[in-house]
Design a protein around this motif. Structure first.
Motif, short mmCIF file in Angstrom:
data_model
loop_
_atom_site.label_atom_id
_atom_site.label_comp_id
_atom_site.label_asym_id
_atom_site.label_seq_id
_atom_site.Cartn_x
_atom_site.Cartn_y
_atom_site.Cartn_z
N TYR A 240 0.84 -1.21 0.00
CA TYR A 240 0.00 0.00 0.00
C TYR A 240 0.87 1.27 0.00
O TYR A 240 2.02 1.24 0.43
CB TYR A 240 -0.94 -0.01 1.22
N GLY A 241 0.30 2.34 -0.51
CA GLY A 241 1.03 3.61 -0.58
C GLY A 241 2.10 3.61 -1.64
O GLY A 241 2.98 4.47 -1.66
N VAL A 242 2.04 2.62 -2.54
CA VAL A 242 3.00 2.50 -3.64
C VAL A 242 2.22 2.22 -4.92
O VAL A 242 1.07 1.78 -4.86
CB VAL A 242 4.01 1.35 -3.37
N PRO A 243 2.80 2.44 -6.08
CA PRO A 243 2.07 2.19 -7.33
C PRO A 243 1.65 0.73 -7.47
O PRO A 243 2.42 -0.17 -7.13
CB PRO A 243 3.08 2.59 -8.42
N VAL A 244 0.43 0.52 -7.97
CA VAL A 244 -0.06 -0.83 -8.26
C VAL A 244 0.16 -1.10 -9.75
O VAL A 244 -0.36 -0.38 -10.59
CB VAL A 244 -1.55 -0.97 -7.90
N THR A 245 0.96 -2.13 -10.05
CA THR A 245 1.26 -2.45 -11.45
C THR A 245 0.82 -3.89 -11.73
O THR A 245 0.26 -4.57 -10.86
CB THR A 245 2.78 -2.33 -11.72
N SER A 246 1.10 -4.38 -12.92
CA SER A 246 0.75 -5.76 -13.26
C SER A 246 1.71 -6.75 -12.62
O SER A 246 1.44 -7.96 -12.58
CB SER A 246 0.77 -5.94 -14.79
N GLN A 247 2.84 -6.27 -12.13
CA GLN A 247 3.81 -7.14 -11.48
C GLN A 247 3.33 -7.52 -10.07
O GLN A 247 2.85 -6.67 -9.33
CB GLN A 247 5.17 -6.45 -11.37
N PRO A 248 3.47 -8.79 -9.68
CA PRO A 248 3.01 -9.18 -8.34
C PRO A 248 3.90 -8.60 -7.24
O PRO A 248 5.11 -8.41 -7.44
CB PRO A 248 3.10 -10.71 -8.36
N PHE A 249 3.29 -8.33 -6.12
CA PHE A 249 4.04 -7.92 -4.94
C PHE A 249 4.78 -9.13 -4.39
O PHE A 249 4.28 -10.26 -4.42
CB PHE A 249 3.11 -7.36 -3.87
N THR A 250 6.00 -8.90 -3.87
CA THR A 250 6.81 -9.96 -3.27
C THR A 250 7.25 -9.52 -1.88
O THR A 250 6.93 -8.42 -1.43
CB THR A 250 8.06 -10.25 -4.11
N GLU A 251 8.05 -10.38 -1.24
CA GLU A 251 8.56 -10.06 0.11
C GLU A 251 9.52 -8.87 0.10
O GLU A 251 9.82 -8.31 1.15
CB GLU A 251 9.25 -11.29 0.70
N GLU A 252 9.99 -8.49 -1.09
CA GLU A 252 10.85 -7.31 -1.19
C GLU A 252 10.05 -6.01 -1.13
O GLU A 252 10.63 -4.93 -0.97
CB GLU A 252 11.64 -7.35 -2.52
N SER A 253 8.75 -6.11 -1.29
CA SER A 253 7.89 -4.93 -1.33
C SER A 253 7.52 -4.47 0.08
O SER A 253 7.33 -5.29 0.98
CB SER A 253 6.59 -5.24 -2.10
N TRP A 254 7.41 -3.17 0.25
CA TRP A 254 7.01 -2.60 1.53
C TRP A 254 5.98 -1.49 1.32
O TRP A 254 6.10 -0.69 0.39
CB TRP A 254 8.22 -2.00 2.27
N THR A 255 5.00 -1.44 2.20
CA THR A 255 4.05 -0.32 2.23
C THR A 255 4.79 0.95 2.62
O THR A 255 5.70 0.94 3.46
CB THR A 255 2.94 -0.62 3.26
N ASN A 256 4.38 2.07 2.01
CA ASN A 256 4.91 3.38 2.38
C ASN A 256 3.96 4.00 3.41
O ASN A 256 2.90 4.50 3.04
CB ASN A 256 5.02 4.28 1.15
N PRO A 257 4.31 3.96 4.71
CA PRO A 257 3.39 4.44 5.74
C PRO A 257 3.17 5.95 5.71
O PRO A 257 2.22 6.45 6.32
CB PRO A 257 4.07 4.02 7.05
N ASP A 258 4.02 6.67 4.97
CA ASP A 258 3.89 8.13 4.91
C ASP A 258 2.98 8.60 3.78
O ASP A 258 2.66 9.79 3.69
CB ASP A 258 5.28 8.77 4.73
N ALA A 259 2.55 7.66 2.93
CA ALA A 259 1.64 8.05 1.84
C ALA A 259 0.30 8.46 2.44
O ALA A 259 -0.22 7.79 3.33
CB ALA A 259 1.45 6.89 0.88
N PRO A 260 -0.27 9.58 1.97
CA PRO A 260 -1.49 10.11 2.59
C PRO A 260 -2.69 9.18 2.53
O PRO A 260 -3.56 9.22 3.39
CB PRO A 260 -1.76 11.40 1.81
#
Length: 345
Positions: free
Chosen positions: A134-154
């Motif tokens: 969450y708080g990051v762009p959603v693309t066609s690529q799957p999210f993995t364990e390398e992905s992190w939510t940006n808690p500062d995104a409004p």
């Protein structure tokens, strides 16, 4: 099989916690679990019995609260492992984000300190996909364990922020002052599957509302699913497999699924029992109007039309995890609600 090793499960009255206890007992572990009040002990034992647990003599209870220091030293004393499952999960938007962030972050650090000081081998933290996508762009690529939510995104809701900050704090603790304590993290998506008691999880509440006809129609949302039994199994794998040390694992069955398809599965598989399940889509603008009146609807609005895919490759490859299908998890949720008598007659 365990050699009578002792495992602490925090939040044993919860959906995931109870299923973890079931699998630990079946695998031969001794289990201690925390409750905020011992008044729920009988309820937890009844939940385990409902799931077919033959004997719960290896299960004990201790009082501990995520917001208080008292009780945690006693809770972890003599434990080989800790599954830290307990965390607040609201059905609606909290009035203040600290109502979620504080117990999630401070609670995790309390349990980590106590586990380190008691000489626990490894702690498995139940985080969430909320800390991943969450708080990051959603693309066609799957999210993995390398992905992190940006808690500062409004646009990031308080729950997502709480899970992200709690997990980040846990990894920072291990790096700086964890000593010999090992950490593994499980990040489930929406957890479905068989409920064991009347106090159902937020995810199962979705199925309940569908089955009861409590929704006038279906919002245009798509989400990922995992069966609670597979989440519990992944906790045990993350607890015992040497390869899980210092790793996080996404718990997801497969491809994300539109709510409209969930409704169709219920109607197809359960027939007359699913007669109240709606099938028509609600227009987005109507949801936005509802959100002004209902805080629970406000959680849905930012997700309208978004499709996040999530990879389970790491858990499969590293730990040999093989989850059930989306359909099996959905149907098991509804069937358990029927068996427990929790649906409208």
């Amino acid at each position: 099989m365990a050699n009578g090793e002792l495992v602490l499960v925090t939040g044993g009255s919860g959906f995931i916690g109870a299923h973890c206890i079931v699998q630990l007992l079946e695998a031969g572990y001794r289990v201690r679990t925390t409750l905020r009040s011992l008044s729920r002990e009988a309820e937890v034992r009844a939940m385990l019995k409902a799931d077919g647990v033959q004997s719960d003599v290896q299960l004990s209870f201790v009082v501990a609260d995520l917001l208080k220091d008292a009780g945690w030293a006693e809770a972890v004393a003599g434990c080989d492992f800790v599954l830290h499952v307990a965390s607040p999960f609201p059905a609606s938007v909290p009035k203040h984000e600290d109502d979620l962030i504080k117990p999630a972050r401070e609670g995790s650090l309390r349990v980590l300190r106590a586990a380190r000081d008691a000489g626990v081998k490894r702690m498995v933290l139940t985080s969430s996909f909320a800390a991943v996508g969450y708080g990051v762009p959603v693309t066609s690529q799957p999210f993995t364990e390398e992905s992190w939510t940006n808690p500062d995104a409004p646009e990031v809701a308080a729950y997502y922020k709480s899970k992200t900050l709690a997990e980040r704090a846990a990894w920072d603790f291990i790096a700086r002052e964890g000593g010999a304590l090992e950490l593994s993290v499980v990040n489930p998506v929406g957890v479905f599957g068989p409920a064991l008691g009347a106090d159902v999880s937020t995810s199962i509440e979705i199925i309940k509302r569908l089955m009861d006809g409590a929704m006038p129609g279906l919002p245009r949302i798509t989400f990922s699913i995992v069966d609670v039994r597979d989440v519990a199994q992944l906790h045990l794998l993350a607890m015992t497999d040497p390869a899980a040390k210092g790793e996080r694992f996404l718990a997801v069955a497969g491809k994300s699924i539109p709510l409209q398809e969930v409704a169709q599965i219920l109607k197809t598989r359960l027939g007359e029992a699913a007669a109240r399940v709606p099938t028509r889509l609600l227009p987005d603008w109507l949801l936005r109007v509802f959100a002004l009146l209902d805080r629970s609807v406000a959680l849905v609005v930012p997700e309208l039309g978004k499709v996040r895919q999530v990879s389970n490759d790491k858990a499969r490859r590293v730990l040999g995890w093989a989850p059930r299908s989306n359909e099996e998890a959905i149907v098991a949720s509804a069937q358990s609600l029927m068996v427990l008598g929790l649906l409208k007659r």
